[in-house]
Design a protein around this motif. Structure first.
Motif, PDB file in Angstrom:
ATOM      1  N   LYS A 146       0.842  -1.202   0.000  1.00 21.33           N
ATOM      2  CA  LYS A 146       0.000   0.000   0.000  1.00 21.33           C
ATOM      3  C   LYS A 146       0.876   1.251   0.000  1.00 21.33           C
ATOM      4  CE  LYS A 146      -3.540   2.352   2.706  1.00 21.33           C
ATOM      5  NZ  LYS A 146      -4.262   2.387   3.976  1.00 21.33           N
ATOM      6  N   GLN A 147       1.912   1.263   0.814  1.00 19.67           N
ATOM      7  CA  GLN A 147       2.817   2.408   0.867  1.00 19.67           C
ATOM      8  C   GLN A 147       3.502   2.629  -0.469  1.00 19.67           C
ATOM      9  OE1 GLN A 147       5.511   1.726   4.181  1.00 19.67           O
ATOM     10  NE2 GLN A 147       4.525   3.403   5.302  1.00 19.67           N
ATOM     11  N   LYS A 148       3.922   1.537  -1.109  1.00 13.48           N
ATOM     12  CA  LYS A 148       4.606   1.635  -2.409  1.00 13.48           C
ATOM     13  C   LYS A 148       3.652   2.185  -3.461  1.00 13.48           C
ATOM     14  CE  LYS A 148       7.723  -1.042  -5.342  1.00 13.48           C
ATOM     15  NZ  LYS A 148       7.321  -0.599  -6.626  1.00 13.48           N
ATOM     16  N   ALA A 149       2.400   1.727  -3.454  1.00 10.13           N
ATOM     17  CA  ALA A 149       1.411   2.205  -4.414  1.00 10.13           C
ATOM     18  C   ALA A 149       1.145   3.696  -4.208  1.00 10.13           C
ATOM     19  CB  ALA A 149       0.122   1.409  -4.263  1.00 10.13           C
ATOM     20  N   GLU A 150       1.051   4.132  -2.951  1.00 12.21           N
ATOM     21  CA  GLU A 150       0.833   5.550  -2.668  1.00 12.21           C
ATOM     22  C   GLU A 150       2.021   6.385  -3.124  1.00 12.21           C
ATOM     23  OE1 GLU A 150      -0.067   5.866   1.495  1.00 12.21           O
ATOM     24  OE2 GLU A 150      -2.080   5.056   1.242  1.00 12.21           O
ATOM     25  N   ALA A 151       3.231   5.890  -2.910  1.00 12.09           N
ATOM     26  CA  ALA A 151       4.423   6.619  -3.329  1.00 12.09           C
ATOM     27  C   ALA A 151       4.474   6.736  -4.850  1.00 12.09           C
ATOM     28  CB  ALA A 151       5.679   5.924  -2.801  1.00 12.09           C
ATOM     29  N   ASP A 152       4.120   5.653  -5.548  1.00 14.91           N
ATOM     30  CA  ASP A 152       4.103   5.680  -7.016  1.00 14.91           C
ATOM     31  C   ASP A 152       3.061   6.670  -7.520  1.00 14.91           C
ATOM     32  OD1 ASP A 152       6.110   3.802  -7.086  1.00 14.91           O
ATOM     33  OD2 ASP A 152       4.759   2.098  -7.477  1.00 14.91           O
ATOM     34  N   ALA A 153       1.883   6.696  -6.895  1.00 18.84           N
ATOM     35  CA  ALA A 153       0.823   7.613  -7.296  1.00 18.84           C
ATOM     36  C   ALA A 153       1.253   9.061  -7.071  1.00 18.84           C
ATOM     37  CB  ALA A 153      -0.447   7.304  -6.521  1.00 18.84           C
ATOM     38  N   LYS A 154       1.905   9.303  -5.960  1.00 18.34           N
ATOM     39  CA  LYS A 154       2.379  10.655  -5.645  1.00 18.34           C
ATOM     40  C   LYS A 154       3.432  11.101  -6.661  1.00 18.34           C
ATOM     41  CE  LYS A 154       4.148  13.284  -1.727  1.00 18.34           C
ATOM     42  NZ  LYS A 154       4.669  13.216  -0.357  1.00 18.34           N
ATOM     43  N   LYS A 155       4.336  10.194  -7.000  1.00 17.73           N
ATOM     44  CA  LYS A 155       5.385  10.503  -7.972  1.00 17.73           C
ATOM     45  C   LYS A 155       4.772  10.795  -9.339  1.00 17.73           C
ATOM     46  CE  LYS A 155       9.269   8.236  -7.264  1.00 17.73           C
ATOM     47  NZ  LYS A 155      10.313   7.210  -7.312  1.00 17.73           N
ATOM     48  N   ALA A 156       3.754  10.029  -9.732  1.00 16.74           N
ATOM     49  CA  ALA A 156       3.078  10.235 -11.015  1.00 16.74           C
ATOM     50  C   ALA A 156       2.352  11.582 -11.025  1.00 16.74           C
ATOM     51  CB  ALA A 156       2.101   9.102 -11.280  1.00 16.74           C
ATOM     52  N   ALA A 157       1.725  11.945  -9.916  1.00 19.65           N
ATOM     53  CA  ALA A 157       1.007  13.219  -9.831  1.00 19.65           C
ATOM     54  C   ALA A 157       1.976  14.392  -9.942  1.00 19.65           C
ATOM     55  CB  ALA A 157       0.241  13.293  -8.519  1.00 19.65           C
ATOM     56  N   ILE A 158       3.118  14.275  -9.308  1.00 17.96           N
ATOM     57  CA  ILE A 158       4.134  15.336  -9.381  1.00 17.96           C
ATOM     58  C   ILE A 158       4.647  15.470 -10.809  1.00 17.96           C
ATOM     59  CG2 ILE A 158       6.461  15.984  -8.648  1.00 17.96           C
ATOM     60  CD1 ILE A 158       5.758  14.778  -5.893  1.00 17.96           C
ATOM     61  N   ALA A 159       4.878  14.336 -11.473  1.00 16.27           N
ATOM     62  CA  ALA A 159       5.344  14.368 -12.853  1.00 16.27           C
ATOM     63  C   ALA A 159       4.286  14.999 -13.768  1.00 16.27           C
ATOM     64  CB  ALA A 159       5.677  12.966 -13.329  1.00 16.27           C
ATOM     65  N   LYS A 160       3.018  14.690 -13.506  1.00 13.43           N
ATOM     66  CA  LYS A 160       1.921  15.231 -14.304  1.00 13.43           C
ATOM     67  C   LYS A 160       1.839  16.750 -14.130  1.00 13.43           C
ATOM     68  CE  LYS A 160      -2.845  13.972 -15.329  1.00 13.43           C
ATOM     69  NZ  LYS A 160      -4.018  13.228 -14.856  1.00 13.43           N
ATOM     70  N   LEU A 161       2.019  17.232 -12.908  1.00 14.18           N
ATOM     71  CA  LEU A 161       1.993  18.676 -12.657  1.00 14.18           C
ATOM     72  C   LEU A 161       3.168  19.379 -13.332  1.00 14.18           C
ATOM     73  CD1 LEU A 161       1.003  18.850  -8.894  1.00 14.18           C
ATOM     74  CD2 LEU A 161      -0.368  19.571 -10.826  1.00 14.18           C
ATOM     75  N   GLY A 162       4.309  18.705 -13.357  1.00 14.22           N
ATOM     76  CA  GLY A 162       5.501  19.287 -13.977  1.00 14.22           C
ATOM     77  C   GLY A 162       5.349  19.439 -15.475  1.00 14.22           C
ATOM     78  N   LYS A 163       4.604  18.551 -16.126  1.00 16.61           N
ATOM     79  CA  LYS A 163       4.433  18.591 -17.584  1.00 16.61           C
ATOM     80  C   LYS A 163       3.460  19.689 -18.019  1.00 16.61           C
ATOM     81  CE  LYS A 163       5.601  13.802 -18.554  1.00 16.61           C
ATOM     82  NZ  LYS A 163       5.130  12.529 -19.076  1.00 16.61           N
ATOM     83  N   LYS A 164       2.518  20.064 -17.131  1.00 14.17           N
ATOM     84  CA  LYS A 164       1.512  21.068 -17.481  1.00 14.17           C
ATOM     85  C   LYS A 164       2.113  22.443 -17.681  1.00 14.17           C
ATOM     86  CE  LYS A 164      -2.708  19.100 -15.615  1.00 14.17           C
ATOM     87  NZ  LYS A 164      -3.820  19.302 -14.680  1.00 14.17           N
ATOM     88  N   LYS A 165       3.186  22.754 -16.993  1.00 14.93           N
ATOM     89  CA  LYS A 165       3.785  24.092 -17.067  1.00 14.93           C
ATOM     90  C   LYS A 165       4.399  24.394 -18.391  1.00 14.93           C
ATOM     91  CE  LYS A 165       4.552  24.730 -12.202  1.00 14.93           C
ATOM     92  NZ  LYS A 165       5.471  24.977 -11.163  1.00 14.93           N
TER      93      LYS A 165
END
Length: 51
Positions: free
Chosen positions: A32-51
């Motif tokens: 569960k912790q690993k899945a949450e960390a992966d989701a958080k990393k993906a969300a950060i990457a997604k925010l970085g691409k929008k700029k």
């Protein structure tokens, strides 16, 4: 005056950690912790691409 009398004493070595067996709850929690960390990393990457 022989040897090291003053100053900081060298810390003793900590004993090696014994590998404990993980039960099903621990494995589920780690997954569960690993899945949450992966989701958080993906969300950060997604925010970085929008700029």
């Amino acid at each position: 005056m022989s040897g090291r009398q003053g100053g900081k004493a060298k810390p003793l070595k900590a004993p090696k950690k014994v590998a404990k067996e993980l039960d099903e709850e621990d494995l589920a929690f780690k997954a569960k912790q690993k899945a949450e960390a992966d989701a958080k990393k993906a969300a950060i990457a997604k925010l970085g691409k929008k700029k």
